[in-house]
Design a protein around this motif. Structure first.
Motif, PDB file in Angstrom:
ATOM      1  N   THR A 116      84.264 -56.766 -83.223  1.00  0.00           N
ATOM      2  CA  THR A 116      84.305 -57.668 -84.387  1.00  0.00           C
ATOM      3  C   THR A 116      83.860 -59.087 -84.016  1.00  0.00           C
ATOM      4  O   THR A 116      83.955 -59.497 -82.860  1.00  0.00           O
ATOM      5  CB  THR A 116      85.728 -57.740 -84.978  1.00  0.00           C
ATOM      6  OG1 THR A 116      86.613 -58.250 -83.962  1.00  0.00           O
ATOM      7  CG2 THR A 116      86.226 -56.388 -85.422  1.00  0.00           C
ATOM      8  N   ASN A 117      83.377 -59.805 -85.031  1.00  0.00           N
ATOM      9  CA  ASN A 117      83.054 -61.224 -84.820  1.00  0.00           C
ATOM     10  C   ASN A 117      83.752 -62.130 -85.825  1.00  0.00           C
ATOM     11  O   ASN A 117      83.493 -63.337 -85.880  1.00  0.00           O
ATOM     12  CB  ASN A 117      81.534 -61.458 -84.827  1.00  0.00           C
ATOM     13  CG  ASN A 117      80.897 -61.014 -86.139  1.00  0.00           C
ATOM     14  OD1 ASN A 117      81.611 -60.780 -87.117  1.00  0.00           O
ATOM     15  ND2 ASN A 117      79.584 -60.892 -86.156  1.00  0.00           N
ATOM     16  N   LYS A 118      84.622 -61.535 -86.649  1.00  0.00           N
ATOM     17  CA  LYS A 118      85.443 -62.308 -87.593  1.00  0.00           C
ATOM     18  C   LYS A 118      86.813 -61.637 -87.631  1.00  0.00           C
ATOM     19  O   LYS A 118      86.889 -60.417 -87.413  1.00  0.00           O
ATOM     20  CB  LYS A 118      84.865 -62.222 -89.022  1.00  0.00           C
ATOM     21  CG  LYS A 118      83.606 -63.001 -89.246  1.00  0.00           C
ATOM     22  CD  LYS A 118      83.167 -62.848 -90.703  1.00  0.00           C
ATOM     23  CE  LYS A 118      81.712 -63.270 -90.815  1.00  0.00           C
ATOM     24  NZ  LYS A 118      81.038 -62.675 -91.933  1.00  0.00           N
ATOM     25  N   ASP A 132      80.655 -56.399 -92.310  1.00  0.00           N
ATOM     26  CA  ASP A 132      80.306 -57.826 -92.314  1.00  0.00           C
ATOM     27  C   ASP A 132      80.961 -58.563 -91.142  1.00  0.00           C
ATOM     28  O   ASP A 132      80.457 -59.587 -90.686  1.00  0.00           O
ATOM     29  CB  ASP A 132      80.765 -58.437 -93.654  1.00  0.00           C
ATOM     30  CG  ASP A 132      80.444 -59.911 -93.732  1.00  0.00           C
ATOM     31  OD1 ASP A 132      79.252 -60.244 -93.583  1.00  0.00           O
ATOM     32  OD2 ASP A 132      81.374 -60.729 -93.906  1.00  0.00           O
ATOM     33  N   THR A 134      81.411 -57.196 -88.174  1.00  0.00           N
ATOM     34  CA  THR A 134      81.077 -56.451 -86.946  1.00  0.00           C
ATOM     35  C   THR A 134      79.880 -57.067 -86.239  1.00  0.00           C
ATOM     36  O   THR A 134      78.820 -57.265 -86.848  1.00  0.00           O
ATOM     37  CB  THR A 134      80.791 -54.969 -87.287  1.00  0.00           C
ATOM     38  OG1 THR A 134      81.991 -54.405 -87.840  1.00  0.00           O
ATOM     39  CG2 THR A 134      80.404 -54.176 -86.048  1.00  0.00           C
ATOM     40  N   GLU A 135      80.051 -57.350 -84.961  1.00  0.00           N
ATOM     41  CA  GLU A 135      78.946 -57.867 -84.148  1.00  0.00           C
ATOM     42  C   GLU A 135      78.089 -56.707 -83.633  1.00  0.00           C
ATOM     43  O   GLU A 135      76.878 -56.745 -83.718  1.00  0.00           O
ATOM     44  CB  GLU A 135      79.540 -58.664 -82.964  1.00  0.00           C
ATOM     45  CG  GLU A 135      78.530 -59.295 -82.027  1.00  0.00           C
ATOM     46  CD  GLU A 135      77.722 -60.405 -82.693  1.00  0.00           C
ATOM     47  OE1 GLU A 135      78.224 -60.994 -83.685  1.00  0.00           O
ATOM     48  OE2 GLU A 135      76.609 -60.671 -82.233  1.00  0.00           O
ATOM     49  N   LEU A 136      78.753 -55.691 -83.107  1.00  0.00           N
ATOM     50  CA  LEU A 136      78.052 -54.582 -82.466  1.00  0.00           C
ATOM     51  C   LEU A 136      78.804 -53.271 -82.681  1.00  0.00           C
ATOM     52  O   LEU A 136      80.040 -53.284 -82.811  1.00  0.00           O
ATOM     53  CB  LEU A 136      77.996 -54.785 -80.950  1.00  0.00           C
ATOM     54  CG  LEU A 136      77.136 -55.918 -80.390  1.00  0.00           C
ATOM     55  CD1 LEU A 136      77.397 -56.049 -78.899  1.00  0.00           C
ATOM     56  CD2 LEU A 136      75.659 -55.647 -80.671  1.00  0.00           C
ATOM     57  N   LYS A 176      73.343 -53.172 -84.022  1.00  0.00           N
ATOM     58  CA  LYS A 176      73.932 -54.047 -85.041  1.00  0.00           C
ATOM     59  C   LYS A 176      74.478 -53.137 -86.154  1.00  0.00           C
ATOM     60  O   LYS A 176      73.959 -52.019 -86.360  1.00  0.00           O
ATOM     61  CB  LYS A 176      72.873 -54.992 -85.617  1.00  0.00           C
ATOM     62  CG  LYS A 176      72.261 -55.942 -84.596  1.00  0.00           C
ATOM     63  CD  LYS A 176      73.304 -56.837 -83.955  1.00  0.00           C
ATOM     64  CE  LYS A 176      73.492 -58.149 -84.647  1.00  0.00           C
ATOM     65  NZ  LYS A 176      74.498 -58.992 -83.892  1.00  0.00           N
ATOM     66  N   ALA A 228      88.901 -61.906 -84.271  1.00  0.00           N
ATOM     67  CA  ALA A 228      87.472 -61.832 -83.951  1.00  0.00           C
ATOM     68  C   ALA A 228      87.338 -61.502 -82.465  1.00  0.00           C
ATOM     69  O   ALA A 228      88.154 -61.934 -81.652  1.00  0.00           O
ATOM     70  CB  ALA A 228      86.815 -63.179 -84.252  1.00  0.00           C
ATOM     71  N   GLY A 229      86.311 -60.728 -82.132  1.00  0.00           N
ATOM     72  CA  GLY A 229      86.082 -60.400 -80.718  1.00  0.00           C
ATOM     73  C   GLY A 229      86.868 -59.204 -80.228  1.00  0.00           C
ATOM     74  O   GLY A 229      86.985 -58.990 -79.028  1.00  0.00           O
TER      75      GLY A 229
END
Ligand code: 0L1
Ligand code: MG
Length: 264
Positions: A116-118, A132, A134-136, A176, A228-229
């Motif tokens: 995740t990125n959020k 939305d 998700t980074e990877l 992605k 996030a992360g």
């Protein structure tokens, strides 16, 4: 759902289950002795196991959802998913030699993992919100190792046992979230060169991102959320495959390379 266990009982059960994990021996399901235990109690035990590891200096590197496919729920005779944490020493590199002596009766599952990125929180997170945030997405194979004798357990006992978490291997490809339709991505699992399982992402709650959403909802019940992360394994696309010493596993992911390991 409420608590039935005292703090002392939670600590005792956490020590018991963690010892079984670390020393690789089987135990009987804990609800035999605590039949009134609830999922809240079970999660207290799991978080106490996590606290014990952190106290010894281990870092938490992610979360996992378990029993997220109908095939897996049917295989294990339970009706709902569970979740667990991933500690640093669970992580093995691709092509790893997995030490069989450190495990009891391991099984492997082909999965997809989201990073995740959020932050994600609350009971009603949607698949779109997960994508939305998700980074990877990466291919990942989980090695589960229920501590329960003959795999005789119920959902409460499994949740307390950190959802059978023990090791995992992440592949070297990453995508992605918009690169694929994750519901139709296919996987083929081979054991010793023979195809033993095939499946597609939709086996996991119709879409693997739904598993991340469900984790957010389950954590919300304890006032927790997904920061996030976070690395999250979304659950087996295929049924879990029992392995023996000497077995070699290769999982081929559609357009995402392979993940391999050998049990030595
Ligand atoms: O990752 C998982 O699906 C964990 C399942 C827990 C029960 C089992 O050991 O099969
Ligand atoms: Mg799994």
């Amino acid at each position: 759902m409420s608590r039935t266990l005292s703090k002392e009982a939670v600590a005792k059960l956490a020590e018991h289950l963690e010892k079984a994990e670390l020393e690789a021996f089987e135990v009987t399901k804990i609800t035999d002795d605590y039949p009134d235990m609830t999922m809240v109690d079970a999660t207290d035990v799991q978080w106490e196991i996590r606290r014990r590891k952190e106290q010894r200096g281990h870092k938490m590197v992610g979360m996992k959802m378990g029993l997220t496919s109908w095939a897996k729920m049917k295989q294990m005779g339970v009706e709902k998913p569970c979740y667990g944490f991933l500690a640093d020493y669970f992580s093995l590199s691709d092509n790893a030699d997995v030490k069989f002596d450190e495990l009891i009766h391991p099984k492997v599952e082909a999965e997809l993992a989201f990073v995740t990125n959020k932050p994600l929180s609350g009971p009603d997170v949607t698949v779109e919100q997960v994508l939305d945030a998700t980074e990877l997405v990466v291919p990942a194979v989980e090695i589960i190792d229920s501590r329960y004798k003959d795999f005789k357990f119920d959902l409460v006992s499994v949740q307390a046992d950190n959802s059978s978490s023990t090791r995992f291997v992440v592949g070297s490809h990453a995508a992605k979230p918009e690169d694929f339709d994750w519901a139709t991505v296919g996987v083929v699992m081979q054991k010793n060169g023979e195809v033993v399982e095939v499946g597609a992402g939709a086996a996991v709650l119709d879409h693997p991102a739904a598993s991340v959403a469900m984790l957010a909802s389950m954590l919300d019940e304890r006032g927790e959320s997904i920061p996030a992360g976070t690395f999250i394994m979304t659950g087996g696309i295929t049924a879990a495959v029992l392995v023996e010493r000497g077995d070699s596993i290769v999982v081929r992911y559609q357009d995402l390379g392979t993940v391999s390991m050998r049990f030595v």
